[in-house]
Motif scaffolding. Structure first.
Motif, short mmCIF file in Angstrom:
data_model
loop_
_atom_site.label_atom_id
_atom_site.label_comp_id
_atom_site.label_asym_id
_atom_site.label_seq_id
_atom_site.Cartn_x
_atom_site.Cartn_y
_atom_site.Cartn_z
N GLY A 206 -23.66 51.88 38.32
CA GLY A 206 -23.80 53.32 38.11
C GLY A 206 -22.67 54.11 38.75
O GLY A 206 -22.15 55.09 38.17
N ASP A 207 -22.26 53.70 39.95
CA ASP A 207 -21.15 54.37 40.63
C ASP A 207 -19.84 54.15 39.87
O ASP A 207 -18.99 55.06 39.80
CB ASP A 207 -21.01 53.86 42.06
N ILE A 208 -19.66 52.97 39.34
CA ILE A 208 -18.43 52.69 38.58
C ILE A 208 -18.32 53.63 37.38
O ILE A 208 -17.23 54.15 37.07
CB ILE A 208 -18.40 51.21 38.14
N ALA A 209 -19.46 53.85 36.71
CA ALA A 209 -19.45 54.74 35.55
C ALA A 209 -19.00 56.14 35.94
O ALA A 209 -18.33 56.84 35.15
CB ALA A 209 -20.85 54.79 34.92
N ASP A 218 -7.74 59.78 41.80
CA ASP A 218 -8.01 59.08 43.07
C ASP A 218 -8.74 57.77 42.78
O ASP A 218 -9.96 57.73 42.61
CB ASP A 218 -8.86 59.96 43.99
N PRO A 219 -7.99 56.66 42.72
CA PRO A 219 -8.60 55.38 42.37
C PRO A 219 -9.24 54.64 43.56
O PRO A 219 -9.70 53.51 43.41
CB PRO A 219 -7.42 54.58 41.83
N THR A 220 -9.29 55.27 44.71
CA THR A 220 -9.78 54.59 45.91
C THR A 220 -11.21 54.08 45.73
O THR A 220 -11.52 52.92 46.04
CB THR A 220 -9.72 55.53 47.13
N ASP A 221 -12.09 54.97 45.26
CA ASP A 221 -13.49 54.57 45.10
C ASP A 221 -13.64 53.43 44.10
O ASP A 221 -14.44 52.50 44.30
CB ASP A 221 -14.32 55.77 44.62
N LEU A 222 -12.87 53.49 43.03
CA LEU A 222 -12.98 52.44 42.01
C LEU A 222 -12.46 51.10 42.53
O LEU A 222 -12.97 50.04 42.17
CB LEU A 222 -12.21 52.86 40.75
N LYS A 223 -11.44 51.15 43.41
CA LYS A 223 -10.94 49.92 44.02
C LYS A 223 -12.01 49.29 44.91
O LYS A 223 -12.20 48.06 44.93
CB LYS A 223 -9.68 50.20 44.84
N THR A 224 -12.71 50.14 45.66
CA THR A 224 -13.83 49.64 46.48
C THR A 224 -14.92 49.06 45.61
O THR A 224 -15.50 48.01 45.92
CB THR A 224 -14.40 50.78 47.35
N ASP A 225 -15.19 49.74 44.49
CA ASP A 225 -16.21 49.24 43.56
C ASP A 225 -15.82 47.87 43.02
O ASP A 225 -16.67 46.98 42.87
CB ASP A 225 -16.37 50.21 42.39
N LEU A 226 -14.54 47.69 42.72
CA LEU A 226 -14.09 46.41 42.17
C LEU A 226 -14.29 45.29 43.18
O LEU A 226 -14.72 44.19 42.82
CB LEU A 226 -12.61 46.51 41.77
N ALA A 227 -13.98 45.56 44.45
CA ALA A 227 -14.18 44.54 45.49
C ALA A 227 -15.67 44.20 45.62
O ALA A 227 -16.05 43.02 45.75
CB ALA A 227 -13.62 45.05 46.82
N ASP A 228 -16.52 45.23 45.60
CA ASP A 228 -17.97 44.99 45.69
C ASP A 228 -18.48 44.26 44.45
O ASP A 228 -19.42 43.46 44.54
CB ASP A 228 -18.70 46.32 45.86
N LEU A 229 -17.88 44.55 43.31
CA LEU A 229 -18.30 43.89 42.07
C LEU A 229 -17.98 42.40 42.12
O LEU A 229 -18.76 41.57 41.64
CB LEU A 229 -17.62 44.55 40.87
N ASP A 230 -16.83 42.07 42.73
CA ASP A 230 -16.49 40.65 42.89
C ASP A 230 -17.52 39.94 43.77
O ASP A 230 -17.88 38.78 43.52
CB ASP A 230 -15.09 40.51 43.49
#
Length: 310
Positions: A206-209, A218-230
């Motif tokens: 939901g946060d990624i969306a 600001d891609p910072t949040d999405l980068k964090t999301d990607l790490a958490d998604l892994d």
């Protein structure tokens, strides 16, 4: 010692009755197909037959447990395979969203919409049921593991009780043999992450969306999301491997159970069932002996005065 005619007659009749009784017993075994028609036929055999029947009943119940457990594990495995494929799709979309140089407003919106749709699909898979019970709901009496908002409503995960963090998971176990018990479920917090410990998979997607819409600036949040998604993918892979290992154990237990059922049936047949050729031969021998005894008795017992008066 003087042997009277009456003594000869009584002895002869006793022998004939015993011979007839043995022949009657063989005839009963032949018609019923069983050696044991009453406990008195063989107390030892009856005791063994009861033990074998008791073991057979236990093995048959274990076979039903195995069948039920396989259903749960297969359902979980199928759901996890589909979920993994969709989460990988979410990851691809997340990576695409991080390509800020090629992202346009409409593209970001399209990715966000697709991720939101995938989240709804993931929730549906997480609520998959078997026999009216959610596969990932744990020991719940409800029909869902997650509600529409993505909150876990099953039984499991961490909870604080009296200031102490307690794992509320109640494993669903199936006894598959006298010595082996296999767990057949995984709860939502174990597979998708515990909401009490942070973002679970559904909150993350939901946060990624939402974050993909602002990734251009600001891609910072999405980068964090990607790490958490892994990390979420790694957790799903571990869960899938766990289910696969249990399924292998369940298949092995099923093979052993099938062999054991055949062994017990053979043991019961050895105790209860008649040997047909042997029984037929014995009854023919008994009949021959009975007829011979009748003939010998007729000659041994002298005619009485009543026989001459007839």
């Amino acid at each position: 010692m003087r042997i009277t005619q009456r003594a000869v007659a009584q002895t002869s009749l006793l022998g004939l009755n015993q011979n007839l009784e043995r022949m009657g017993k063989l005839q009963q075994q032949l018609t019923s197909g069983r050696q044991l028609n009453a406990p008195s036929d063989s107390p030892t055999g009856t005791n063994k037959a009861m033990q074998v029947r008791q073991n057979t009943a236990a093995v048959e119940q274990q076979a039903r447990n195995i069948s039920d457990g396989k259903g749960w594990l297969d359902a979980a495995d199928t759901a996890l395979t589909t979920i993994l494929a969709q989460v990988r799709k979410v990851r691809d979309l997340t990576v695409q969203g991080l390509n800020t140089g090629s992202m346009q407003g409409n593209s970001a919106l399209a990715i966000s919409t697709e991720v939101t749709s995938l989240r709804e699909s993931l929730l549906g898979l997480a609520n998959q049921t078997i026999d009216g019970r959610p596969v990932f709901g744990g020991a719940t009496g409800g029909s869902q593991a997650y509600d529409a908002s993505g909150a876990f409503v099953g039984v499991g995960g961490l909870a604080t009780i009296g200031g102490v963090v307690t794992d509320m998971t109640v494993p669903q176990l199936r006894r598959v043999s006298d010595t082996e018990v296999i767990r057949v479920d995984l709860t939502g917090p174990e597979v998708f992450g515990d909401q009490a410990a942070g973002r679970d998979l559904f909150a993350l997607v939901g946060d990624i969306a939402g974050h993909v819409l602002s990734a251009g600036t600001d891609p910072t949040d999405l980068k964090t999301d990607l790490a958490d998604l892994d990390k979420a993918v790694s957790r799903l892979l571990s869960a899938s491997a766990d289910i696969g290992a249990r399924s292998a154990r369940m298949r092995s237990a099923q093979e052993v159970n099938t062999d054991l059922q055949l062994t017990l049936k053979g043991q019961l047949a050895d105790v209860e069932d008649v040997d047909l050729p042997k029984t037929i031969m014995e009854i023919n021998m008994q009949r021959t002996g009975y007829e011979a005894a009748l003939g010998a008795t007729a000659k041994a017992i002298q005619p009485t005065l009543l026989d001459f008066l007839r």
